[in-house]
Design a protein around this motif. Structure first.
Motif, mmCIF file in Angstrom:
data_model
loop_
_atom_site.group_PDB
_atom_site.id
_atom_site.type_symbol
_atom_site.label_atom_id
_atom_site.label_comp_id
_atom_site.label_asym_id
_atom_site.label_seq_id
_atom_site.Cartn_x
_atom_site.Cartn_y
_atom_site.Cartn_z
ATOM 1 N N LEU A 1 12.604 4.264 4.157
ATOM 2 C CA LEU A 1 12.183 4.471 2.996
ATOM 3 C C LEU A 1 10.370 4.459 2.834
ATOM 4 O O LEU A 1 9.801 3.553 3.576
ATOM 5 N N GLU A 2 9.908 5.539 2.234
ATOM 6 C CA GLU A 2 8.466 5.701 1.991
ATOM 7 C C GLU A 2 7.936 5.244 0.835
ATOM 8 O O GLU A 2 8.601 5.718 -0.241
ATOM 9 N N PHE A 3 7.031 4.328 0.560
ATOM 10 C CA PHE A 3 6.679 3.617 -0.832
ATOM 11 C C PHE A 3 5.355 4.242 -1.111
ATOM 12 O O PHE A 3 4.604 4.522 -0.578
ATOM 13 N N GLN A 4 5.287 4.427 -2.475
ATOM 14 C CA GLN A 4 4.175 4.515 -3.117
ATOM 15 C C GLN A 4 3.783 3.418 -4.217
ATOM 16 O O GLN A 4 4.603 3.102 -5.155
ATOM 17 N N MET A 5 2.603 2.844 -4.263
ATOM 18 C CA MET A 5 2.232 1.949 -5.229
ATOM 19 C C MET A 5 1.989 2.565 -6.428
ATOM 20 O O MET A 5 1.412 3.433 -6.528
ATOM 21 N N ALA A 6 2.206 1.899 -7.690
ATOM 22 C CA ALA A 6 2.002 2.398 -8.937
ATOM 23 C C ALA A 6 1.455 1.281 -9.909
ATOM 24 O O ALA A 6 2.335 1.157 -11.001
ATOM 25 N N ALA B 1 0.915 -1.338 0.047
ATOM 26 C CA ALA B 1 0.091 -0.295 0.080
ATOM 27 C C ALA B 1 0.811 1.189 0.038
ATOM 28 O O ALA B 1 2.010 1.238 0.662
ATOM 29 N N THR B 2 0.392 2.382 -0.682
ATOM 30 C CA THR B 2 1.061 3.540 -0.637
ATOM 31 C C THR B 2 1.078 4.335 0.968
ATOM 32 O O THR B 2 0.045 4.098 1.392
ATOM 33 N N GLY B 3 2.196 4.607 1.224
ATOM 34 C CA GLY B 3 2.384 4.963 2.541
ATOM 35 C C GLY B 3 3.065 3.944 3.493
ATOM 36 O O GLY B 3 3.512 4.309 4.620
ATOM 37 N N ASP B 4 3.206 2.671 3.123
ATOM 38 C CA ASP B 4 3.902 1.782 3.789
ATOM 39 C C ASP B 4 5.390 2.353 3.971
ATOM 40 O O ASP B 4 5.967 2.966 3.066
ATOM 41 N N THR B 5 6.046 1.924 4.806
ATOM 42 C CA THR B 5 7.382 2.416 5.102
ATOM 43 C C THR B 5 8.282 0.952 5.606
ATOM 44 O O THR B 5 7.693 -0.013 5.981
#
Length: 648
Positions: free
Chosen positions: A262-267, A250-254
């Motif tokens: 690291l902060e992640f964004q799903m695409a 999910a976007t916002g997972d770290t």
């Protein structure tokens, strides 16, 4: 009938650019901002060192990557046979070696079509994407060690599912590290499903078509392959897939790894079916994987793929701006070179966002006005604010074929004109076109006159009909080759250029002789779900040969506790999980890994039975009967001329 006999060697070699092509290049030089050299400065920024010509060899001494054949790109001025804008991009993609992005973040570029990004933690280094080949990844890591000192790999991140980003993982993780399981392998959700399936079922056709996209069998040079837009070409080394141990969902997972958060964004369903971006607050570094590169990307690559979602792509870039706009001081991707400065980063993301949104919305607008895909490609023009930005140019994707991909995504192949509902196939249509035009000689005379005027697009269409009607007509083949060549010379898109020039080469010299297709690698087979193995088998089934046959086989895999029923009926191969058929012709009990070995041709089914690795019940010859119905797919097949083999 035109001469179909032997032509002199001069008809088989690359030609000079014609006057219309040279005139087109002069227009390009006047229209685009060639005085803007900032990209050249940024592509060299932070250089620490490299190896000569980025030469990488396998343990057996085979060259798997080298930029030496591209030495001709040292010339600043484009030759007449290459679009000046593409020449510029090709020269930028020659920068190779280890580069510092910001303190603590480094990239190895030019050792593959893709980049390896290395983020230093408190004790080790996080490796982001591992290139295509094991040999290339190993060389990249060794180059990093040479300049930054040896550090343990603390994690591996795969940004998305394409093989040039994960194929070399065994080059950075050795057997000891894998056996300990102490190094996390992080990837986006659904990574395995898409990494192993995207190129498997239609893989043989995709690999052949990819020869036209990347041009690996073209000579490197001003009249041949110069680039592929994203980089030079694909590496030729060993590939292995490692299963991720940690999925970002999910976007916002770290994740905090070795002291680095690291902060992640799903695409998903952007450049790849499973893809993600990330931001490193400690370094103020943004990585948008392959969704914000220095070109207009592909919405549908020539090799073939599911059509990519331009609208979703644009929304992910908008979300990235919302999440990190104004925060990042450096942005790097997994192709090309970084950019620096918050204003420059935000501008590039906005322009890339609007590039995909413009292409999507304007295509749909014109669709709803009743235009077909070809008409939209002829009509649409990028706004000046986007057309004048170097990073929006169509070196890899192109507005003219990306709008056709969008059309296909929404409406499919059919343009609603009944004349195009059930057209004749190429050979039969070609014969009728030649007949309607008054025969081959009349067609050739008209084509030569149009060629001299630079009307290459229609000449290519007309001559293609002649080649499919009369594949041994040498005048037609060579004039079509000359036409493809000029279209290639004037193409800004590297993929268009490669396709045209490779088509010309095959018309002149026939299909290249290449080794037989190797078996699917054992590591890839192990990564496939059993259902995917059955799907691969199903597309190999020759339906006409299976007419009237019924075969039922039970399978029990002792290592995975799976049970399957495989059924051939009505010329289709179907399967059912978690069941056993009472009426099965035969049953097989074995470890799933043994089946992988059989498919990879590391052993044979009879050998495994004799060795006691497979237990058989019923009539084992039914399996042999089923396998006798399977097609072997050729590595090469005709594309620019009729098929020489009749399919049954």
């Amino acid at each position: 009938m035109s001469d179909a006999g032997h032509k002199p060697d001069s008809a088989r070699v690359a030609k000079d650019a014609t006057a219309p092509v040279i005139a087109r290049h002069a227009t390009v030089l006047n229209e685009l901002p060639f005085s803007d050299t900032r990209d050249f400065d940024e592509a060299r920024r932070g250089f620490l060192g490299t190896i000569d010509d980025a030469m990488i060899t396998s343990p057996q001494g085979r060259t798997v990557w080298s930029l030496a054949p591209y030495a001709f790109l040292a010339a600043e001025t484009a030759p007449p046979s290459v679009d000046p804008s593409l020449w510029r991009q090709s020269r930028l993609n020659m920068n190779h070696g280890l580069f510092e992005v910001v303190p603590g973040v480094y990239q190895v570029r030019g050792f593959d079509i893709a980049n390896m990004t290395l983020i230093e933690g408190d004790r080790g280094v996080i490796v982001v994407d591992t290139l295509t080949s094991i040999e290339g990844a190993r060389a990249a890591l060794q180059l990093y060690y040479r300049h930054r000192g040896e550090r343990p790999v603390s994690a591996v991140i795969f940004t998305h599912t394409h093989a040039d980003h994960w194929g070399g993982a065994r080059g950075v993780l050795d057997d000891a590290a894998l056996s300990r399981g102490a190094v996390p392998i992080i990837a986006p959700d659904q990574f395995m499903e898409h990494a192993v399936s995207e190129n498997i079922i239609a893989g043989p056709a995709m690999l052949r078509r990819a020869q036209y996209q990347f041009g690996p069998l073209l000579a490197k040079g001003p009249r041949g392959q110069v680039d592929c837009g994203l980089g030079k070409s694909m590496a030729a080394g060993s590939v292995a897939l490692l299963r991720p141990t940690d999925l970002i969902r999910a976007t916002g997972d770290t994740r905090t790894i070795d002291g680095v958060t690291l902060e992640f964004q799903m695409a998903p369903n952007s450049e790849a079916p499973a893809e993600m971006h990330f931001y490193v607050p400690r370094c103020k570094l943004l990585n948008l994987a392959e969704n914000c590169t220095h070109n207009f990307h592909n919405l549908l690559p020539f090799r073939g793929a599911d059509v990519r979602d331009a609208l979703a792509w644009s929304k992910y870039l908008s979300e990235a701006l919302q999440l990190w706009g104004g925060k990042a001081e450096a942005m790097c991707g997994q192709h090309h070179w970084p950019v620096w400065g918050a204003e420059r980063i935000d501008t590039m993301i906005r322009q890339q966002r609007d590039l995909y949104k413009f292409a999507h919305d304007q295509t749909l607008r014109l669709i709803n006005h009743g235009l077909t895909a070809a008409e939209i490609a002829e009509t649409i023009r990028l706004p000046k604010s986007l057309d004048g930005a170097w990073h929006t140019r169509g070196y890899y994707g192109h507005i003219r074929h990306n709008v056709k991909a969008i059309y296909q995504k929404y409406l499919g192949w059919y343009d609603a004109n009944p004349a195009n509902l059930d057209p004749l196939p190429p050979v039969e249509a070609g014969r009728k076109y030649v007949e309607y035009m008054g025969g081959a000689d009349a067609l050739l005379a008209k084509a030569r006159a149009d060629f001299a005027r630079g009307e290459f697009r229609f000449v290519a269409q007309a001559l293609s009909h002649l080649v499919f009607a009369e594949p041994d007509n040498q005048d037609g083949r060579h004039l079509l080759a000359d036409t493809f060549e000029q279209l290639g010379y004037q193409s800004e898109s590297a993929t268009w250029r490669n396709a045209y020039l490779f088509g010309a080469q095959e018309l002149r010299a026939g299909m290249p002789k290449v080794p037989a297709r190797p078996p699917m690698p054992r590591e890839t087979l192990a990564a496939l779900k059993t259902s995917q193995l059955w799907d691969v088998l199903g597309v190999r089934l020759n339906g006409p040969k299976a007419e009237g046959k019924t075969i039922v086989l039970n399978w029990t895999f002792t290592d995975t506790a799976e049970r399957w029923v495989l059924t051939l009926e009505n010329c289709a191969l179907t399967y059912l999980e978690g069941a056993a058929a009472d009426n099965a012709d035969a049953g097989f009990e074995l470890p799933r890994g043994v089946l992988d070995e059989v498919i990879a041709k590391q052993t044979s089914f009879p050998e495994a039975v004799v060795a006691g690795r497979i237990k058989v019940r019923g009539n084992p010859m039914k399996l042999a009967e089923l396998m006798a119905l399977m097609d072997e797919f050729p590595r090469m097949f005709e594309i620019v001329e009729p098929k020489r083999t009749i399919m049954s």
